[in-house]
Design a protein around this motif. Structure first.
Motif, PDB file in Angstrom:
ATOM      1  N   LYS A 127       0.959  -1.343  -0.036  1.00  0.00           N
ATOM      2  CA  LYS A 127      -0.161   0.078   0.018  1.00  0.00           C
ATOM      3  C   LYS A 127       0.825   1.187   0.111  1.00  0.00           C
ATOM      4  CE  LYS A 127      -3.931  -1.903   2.370  1.00  0.00           C
ATOM      5  NZ  LYS A 127      -4.981  -2.064   1.423  1.00  0.00           N
ATOM      6  N   GLN A 131       1.112   4.209  -2.758  1.00  0.00           N
ATOM      7  CA  GLN A 131       0.979   5.449  -2.610  1.00  0.00           C
ATOM      8  C   GLN A 131       1.997   6.370  -3.025  1.00  0.00           C
ATOM      9  OE1 GLN A 131      -1.861   6.994  -1.749  1.00  0.00           O
ATOM     10  NE2 GLN A 131      -0.854   9.059  -1.311  1.00  0.00           N
ATOM     11  N   TYR A 260      -3.572   4.334   3.416  1.00  0.00           N
ATOM     12  CA  TYR A 260      -5.072   3.748   3.785  1.00  0.00           C
ATOM     13  C   TYR A 260      -6.037   4.532   3.658  1.00  0.00           C
ATOM     14  CZ  TYR A 260      -2.658  -0.339   6.169  1.00  0.00           C
ATOM     15  OH  TYR A 260      -1.863  -1.206   6.443  1.00  0.00           O
ATOM     16  N   SER A 262      -6.390   6.297   0.945  1.00  0.00           N
ATOM     17  CA  SER A 262      -6.770   6.104  -0.522  1.00  0.00           C
ATOM     18  C   SER A 262      -7.415   4.834  -0.694  1.00  0.00           C
ATOM     19  CB  SER A 262      -5.523   6.275  -1.404  1.00  0.00           C
ATOM     20  OG  SER A 262      -5.035   7.433  -1.135  1.00  0.00           O
ATOM     21  N   ASP A 263      -7.113   3.719   0.096  1.00  0.00           N
ATOM     22  CA  ASP A 263      -7.670   2.447  -0.150  1.00  0.00           C
ATOM     23  C   ASP A 263      -9.000   2.603   0.271  1.00  0.00           C
ATOM     24  OD1 ASP A 263      -7.697  -0.240  -0.550  1.00  0.00           O
ATOM     25  OD2 ASP A 263      -7.307  -0.650   1.575  1.00  0.00           O
ATOM     26  N   GLU A 266     -11.173   4.189  -2.304  1.00  0.00           N
ATOM     27  CA  GLU A 266     -11.455   3.243  -3.425  1.00  0.00           C
ATOM     28  C   GLU A 266     -12.617   2.251  -3.168  1.00  0.00           C
ATOM     29  OE1 GLU A 266      -7.783   1.571  -4.492  1.00  0.00           O
ATOM     30  OE2 GLU A 266      -6.779   3.536  -5.340  1.00  0.00           O
ATOM     31  N   ALA A 283     -11.319  -1.540   6.495  1.00  0.00           N
ATOM     32  CA  ALA A 283     -10.533  -0.366   6.137  1.00  0.00           C
ATOM     33  C   ALA A 283     -10.736   0.809   6.939  1.00  0.00           C
ATOM     34  CB  ALA A 283     -10.835  -0.195   4.577  1.00  0.00           C
ATOM     35  N   TYR A 287      -7.765   2.594   8.830  1.00  0.00           N
ATOM     36  CA  TYR A 287      -7.537   3.988   8.463  1.00  0.00           C
ATOM     37  C   TYR A 287      -7.688   4.927   9.888  1.00  0.00           C
ATOM     38  CZ  TYR A 287      -9.183   8.792   7.545  1.00  0.00           C
ATOM     39  OH  TYR A 287      -9.509  10.154   7.473  1.00  0.00           O
TER      40      TYR A 287
END
Length: 363
Positions: A127, A131, A260, A262-263, A266, A283, A287
């Protein structure tokens, strides 16, 4: 008749002579005949059964693990017989199986824990790398604290400049030390020539005293410069470096936080079914964990930068004043002021005639 003879033979005592041989009994012939008669009867009745038992014994053979322990002593009843195989076999099998199971469970637990750690590390590395690449190519967004970033850049620039000051101060120390050693050798040479040259005794003597005085003042100034170098080195390579290490941890936490984040973004854009919602919840927890870590380290960096700035001002104010007063007093030839400067800053000189400062003093 046979039974009466056998019962009589069973209760008779067998005398033993002095040589350990059994004596001759008058009933030996009768006993032998009774034994033969009994043998013939047993042979007729159980010939088939005996043959079968004998074959079974010959095939199976004696089993040492089935040796019995008679609890009642010689002549005890059959109820006191305990098979040793049942005692030893059951206990040993139970203990060995228990220990093997425990060892296997421990090994399995350690392996699972290591595998889980490697899995988390690999996922986190993936991850963060994703990034970082996204930020470098301008496709990903990053969290920026403009004020804090400016302070960090000022610190790095200040550290580079102070490292240059430290390098030049060390070079000055080396050169000045060599000059003091040269003055010391020159003074000794003048003193020796004063003794061996009567016609120039006074001239050589004046120069010898001058060089010795310069050497003494030079050693005093050298002590002040060494103290200056040591203080700058502590400020640059310990105090500033410690703050920069915290800043590095903060930047790594910022990268993980953005990865995290950005994850999570998404996953939130995908269709939401039961599986997707479970992934979003996981997630969201990750985060939040990274966010708390990022904010904690950002607070630590802010506090350390503040204390570092205050400490830097105090240290440099003292060291610059020492450096100025010592250099001015030395080149003005004011020995008294030079010594007072060292006393003012609690600097203790090394013993006269000491060798060159060790590498530890230069660090």
């Amino acid at each position: 008749m046979t039974d009466s003879i056998l019962s009589k033979a069973a209760t008779m005592e067998i005398p033993i002579n002095s040589n350990g041989d059994t004596g001759t009994l008058p009933e030996d012939d009768g006993l032998e005949q009774a034994a033969k008669l009994q043998w013939s009867l047993d042979e007729k009745v159980g010939s088939s059964r005996g043959t079968r038992d004998l074959q079974q014994v010959m095939v199976s053979g004696p089993n040492l693990n089935e040796t019995s322990i008679v609890s009642g002593g010689y002549g005890g009843t059959a109820e006191g017989i305990i098979p040793t195989s049942s005692i030893k076999g059951s206990n040993m099998h139970h203990s060995s199986s228990s220990s093997s199971v425990m060892a296997e469970e421990t090994t399995r637990g350690v392996a699972v824990e290591k595998l889980e750690t490697v899995k988390k590390w690999g996922l986190n590395t993936y991850k963060c790398t994703k990034q970082m690449i996204s930020e470098r190519f301008g496709r990903g967004s990053r969290t920026v604290d403009l004020e804090l970033e400016a302070q960090i850049e000022v610190l790095r620039d200040t550290k580079r400049k102070y490292e240059n000051v430290l390098r030049l101060a060390r070079a000055l120390t080396d050169h000045f030390y060599n000059m003091v050693q040269t003055q010391h050798a020159l003074g000794d040479t003048f003193a020796e020539l004063s003794q061996k040259s009567p016609e120039l005794r006074d001239e050589f003597g004046y120069n010898a005293e001058t060089q010795k005085l310069l050497c003494k003042n030079g050693e005093t100034l050298l002590g002040a410069i060494n103290f200056f170098v040591s203080s700058i080195n502590t400020l640059v390579n310990k105090t500033m470096e410690d703050t920069l290490m915290t800043i590095k941890m903060y930047e790594n936490a910022r990268l993980e936080f953005d990865a995290y984040r950005s994850d999570l973004e998404e996953l939130s854009m995908n269709p939401r079914d039961a599986v997707a919602m479970s992934h979003i919840d996981a997630a969201q927890q990750q985060y939040q964990t990274q966010k708390d870590k990022y904010e904690r380290l950002r607070s630590d960096v802010t506090i350390k930068l503040k204390f570092l700035d205050e400490n830097k001002v105090k240290v440099m104010h003292k060291q610059l004043l020492l450096f100025h007063n010592a250099i001015s007093a030395y080149f003005a030839g004011n020995q008294q002021q030079l010594e007072q400067t060292l006393q003012q800053f609690n600097i203790k000189l090394r013993p006269p005639g000491a060798d060159k400062p060790s590498w530890l003093e230069k660090q």
